[in-house]
Write a protein that holds these residues in place. Structure first.
Motif, short mmCIF file in Angstrom:
data_model
loop_
_atom_site.label_atom_id
_atom_site.label_comp_id
_atom_site.label_asym_id
_atom_site.label_seq_id
_atom_site.Cartn_x
_atom_site.Cartn_y
_atom_site.Cartn_z
N MET A 1 -36.60 -8.52 8.42
CA MET A 1 -36.03 -7.42 7.67
C MET A 1 -34.65 -7.04 8.18
SD MET A 1 -36.38 -5.28 5.18
CE MET A 1 -38.11 -5.16 4.78
N LYS A 2 -34.46 -7.05 9.48
CA LYS A 2 -33.16 -6.69 10.05
C LYS A 2 -32.09 -7.64 9.57
CE LYS A 2 -30.82 -5.71 14.40
NZ LYS A 2 -30.96 -5.65 15.85
N GLY A 109 -38.19 -4.18 -8.42
CA GLY A 109 -38.42 -5.06 -7.29
C GLY A 109 -37.12 -5.34 -6.57
N VAL A 110 -37.07 -6.46 -5.90
CA VAL A 110 -35.89 -6.85 -5.14
C VAL A 110 -35.42 -8.22 -5.62
CG1 VAL A 110 -34.99 -7.42 -2.85
CG2 VAL A 110 -36.54 -5.51 -3.12
N VAL A 111 -34.12 -8.36 -5.80
CA VAL A 111 -33.50 -9.63 -6.13
C VAL A 111 -32.70 -10.08 -4.91
CG1 VAL A 111 -31.93 -10.86 -7.67
CG2 VAL A 111 -33.33 -8.99 -8.55
N VAL A 112 -32.98 -11.28 -4.42
CA VAL A 112 -32.32 -11.78 -3.20
C VAL A 112 -31.63 -13.10 -3.51
CG1 VAL A 112 -32.62 -12.48 -0.80
CG2 VAL A 112 -34.09 -10.70 -1.77
N SER A 113 -30.39 -13.22 -3.09
CA SER A 113 -29.63 -14.47 -3.16
C SER A 113 -29.32 -14.90 -1.73
CB SER A 113 -28.34 -14.26 -3.95
OG SER A 113 -27.50 -15.39 -3.87
N TYR A 114 -29.49 -16.21 -1.46
CA TYR A 114 -29.21 -16.69 -0.11
C TYR A 114 -28.87 -18.18 -0.15
CZ TYR A 114 -34.01 -18.51 -0.28
OH TYR A 114 -35.16 -19.18 -0.63
N LYS A 115 -28.36 -18.68 0.96
CA LYS A 115 -28.06 -20.11 1.08
C LYS A 115 -28.95 -20.74 2.13
CE LYS A 115 -23.25 -20.14 -0.53
NZ LYS A 115 -21.85 -20.51 -0.19
N GLN A 116 -29.39 -21.95 1.83
CA GLN A 116 -30.20 -22.71 2.76
C GLN A 116 -29.78 -24.17 2.65
OE1 GLN A 116 -34.41 -23.05 1.92
NE2 GLN A 116 -34.91 -22.99 4.12
N GLY A 117 -29.30 -24.72 3.74
CA GLY A 117 -28.82 -26.10 3.70
C GLY A 117 -27.67 -26.31 2.75
N GLY A 118 -26.84 -25.31 2.58
CA GLY A 118 -25.69 -25.41 1.69
C GLY A 118 -26.01 -25.16 0.24
N GLU A 127 -40.54 -5.56 -2.78
CA GLU A 127 -39.77 -5.34 -1.55
C GLU A 127 -40.62 -5.61 -0.30
OE1 GLU A 127 -36.86 -1.91 0.43
OE2 GLU A 127 -37.68 -1.66 -1.58
N ALA A 128 -41.91 -5.30 -0.39
CA ALA A 128 -42.79 -5.49 0.77
C ALA A 128 -42.94 -6.97 1.14
CB ALA A 128 -44.16 -4.88 0.49
N ALA A 129 -42.74 -7.85 0.16
CA ALA A 129 -42.91 -9.28 0.40
C ALA A 129 -41.60 -9.98 0.74
CB ALA A 129 -43.54 -9.95 -0.82
N MET A 130 -40.51 -9.26 0.74
CA MET A 130 -39.19 -9.87 0.88
C MET A 130 -39.00 -10.58 2.22
SD MET A 130 -35.48 -7.99 0.46
CE MET A 130 -35.92 -6.74 1.68
N ALA A 131 -39.30 -9.91 3.31
CA ALA A 131 -39.02 -10.48 4.63
C ALA A 131 -39.74 -11.80 4.84
CB ALA A 131 -39.41 -9.48 5.72
N ALA A 132 -40.99 -11.88 4.40
CA ALA A 132 -41.76 -13.11 4.57
C ALA A 132 -41.32 -14.21 3.63
CB ALA A 132 -43.25 -12.81 4.35
N ALA A 138 -32.07 -18.92 6.50
CA ALA A 138 -31.23 -18.51 5.38
C ALA A 138 -29.97 -17.82 5.87
CB ALA A 138 -32.02 -17.59 4.46
N THR A 139 -28.87 -18.07 5.16
CA THR A 139 -27.59 -17.42 5.46
C THR A 139 -27.06 -16.78 4.18
OG1 THR A 139 -26.32 -19.43 5.00
CG2 THR A 139 -27.06 -19.08 7.28
N ASP A 140 -26.00 -15.97 4.34
CA ASP A 140 -25.35 -15.32 3.20
C ASP A 140 -26.38 -14.60 2.32
OD1 ASP A 140 -22.84 -16.31 3.99
OD2 ASP A 140 -23.24 -18.20 2.96
N VAL A 141 -27.27 -13.86 2.96
CA VAL A 141 -28.34 -13.19 2.24
C VAL A 141 -27.82 -11.91 1.57
CG1 VAL A 141 -30.61 -12.12 2.44
CG2 VAL A 141 -30.02 -14.09 3.86
N VAL A 142 -28.08 -11.77 0.28
CA VAL A 142 -27.72 -10.58 -0.49
C VAL A 142 -28.99 -10.04 -1.14
CG1 VAL A 142 -26.34 -9.62 -2.36
CG2 VAL A 142 -25.43 -11.50 -0.97
N ALA A 143 -29.37 -8.83 -0.81
CA ALA A 143 -30.60 -8.24 -1.35
C ALA A 143 -30.27 -6.96 -2.10
CB ALA A 143 -31.58 -7.94 -0.22
N THR A 144 -30.81 -6.84 -3.32
CA THR A 144 -30.58 -5.67 -4.15
C THR A 144 -31.90 -5.19 -4.72
OG1 THR A 144 -28.36 -6.40 -4.78
CG2 THR A 144 -29.40 -4.76 -6.18
#
Length: 269
Positions: A1-2, A109-118, A127-132, A138-144
């Motif tokens: 989560m952090k 809910g939560v919409v998350v965008s991120y990069k993994q392996g480019g 939201e409760a399931a987001m961290a898991a 993952a990098t460049d994580v954007v959560a809304t």
């Protein structure tokens, strides 16, 4: 989560809302065939879609996965004869109780965008399931955090208010003037609340239907006050679409937030 919250604090919010809205550029609407009926029981049909012009089914059908119908006594009513076509979704509602029904299609809910392996990836869920759900690398994580509500109101017999009680989630309309007691030339007052608190200083767009054969769309914009209230004087009878939205950036441990409200009201002569 952090990891998610710290990265969310330095990036822009995701532009897309969760379903049922397909795109911000298109207007979502849920339009009844009638809003004020008499007798001991009645049927009402509904069309639901997204389009450039309100109530013109020419872009996409609405996903009704979040459809909730609150009956006059506060219980949940079930739609009947539901169907999804290319440009619109439809369903019927059998009114068996006297009073006002609130018919709403809601998502959140939560919409998350991120990069993994480019590669850019997206995830949407609770939201409760987001961290898991987000990979450790993952990098460049954007959560809304997002919420959207598209609704209308129908009354059989005398209007009532039980179904109009806000849920405290997202952007909601709290009627001061009853939504099924609107007349051309008369002023009506409403309030907008965000997660149960007054939604101040928001622009509310109001558009009358039937624009297909007009040279100019008939729209007006009003602004909410400090208590979330706003007043509209209806120029003509007809079906009206109402929209407001709010966005806030991420701050500290708080995710970026976006909410949208779409209402459909009928104004009688």
């Amino acid at each position: 989560m952090k990891k998610l919250t710290s990265l969310a604090g330095v990036v822009a919010a995701v532009a897309a809302l969760a379903l049922p809205l397909s795109a911000q550029a298109h207007r979502a609407w849920l339009a009844p065939t009638s809003t004020v009926l008499s007798g001991t029981e009645a049927w009402v049909g509904f069309d639901a879609g997204m389009s450039n012009g309100v109530f013109i089914a020419d872009h996409a059908a609405m996903n009704l996965a979040g459809l909730t119908i609150v009956a006059p006594d506060g219980s949940t009513a079930a739609p009947q004869n539901a169907m999804t076509g290319k440009y619109r979704s439809t369903f019927d509602l059998h009114l068996t109780q006297a009073g006002t029904y609130r018919i709403a299609n809601v998502s959140g809910g939560v919409v998350v965008s991120y990069k993994q392996g480019g590669e850019t990836k997206r995830w949407r869920g609770a939201e409760a399931a987001m961290a898991a759900a987000i990979p450790a690398d993952a990098t460049d994580v954007v959560a809304t955090r997002s919420n959207s509500r598209t609704e209308t109101f129908v009354t059989l017999g005398e209007p009532s208010t039980t179904a109009l009680t806000p849920t405290g989630q997202g952007l909601e309309l709290v009627p001061v003037t009853h939504p099924n007691d609107l007349a051309a030339g008369e002023a009506a007052t409403f309030k907008l609340v965000r997660d149960g608190q007054p939604a101040a200083d928001l622009d509310v767009t109001i558009a009358r239907g039937g624009t297909r054969y007009r040279d100019n769309p008939e729209e007006m914009t009003v602004r909410t006050g400090a208590d979330g209230s706003f007043t509209v004087t209806w120029p003509e009878p007809g079906m009206y679409w109402m929209n407001a939205s709010v966005r806030t950036p991420a701050s500290g441990e708080q995710l970026a937030y976006t909410a949208q409200y779409n209402g459909v009201l009928e104004v009688l002569p």
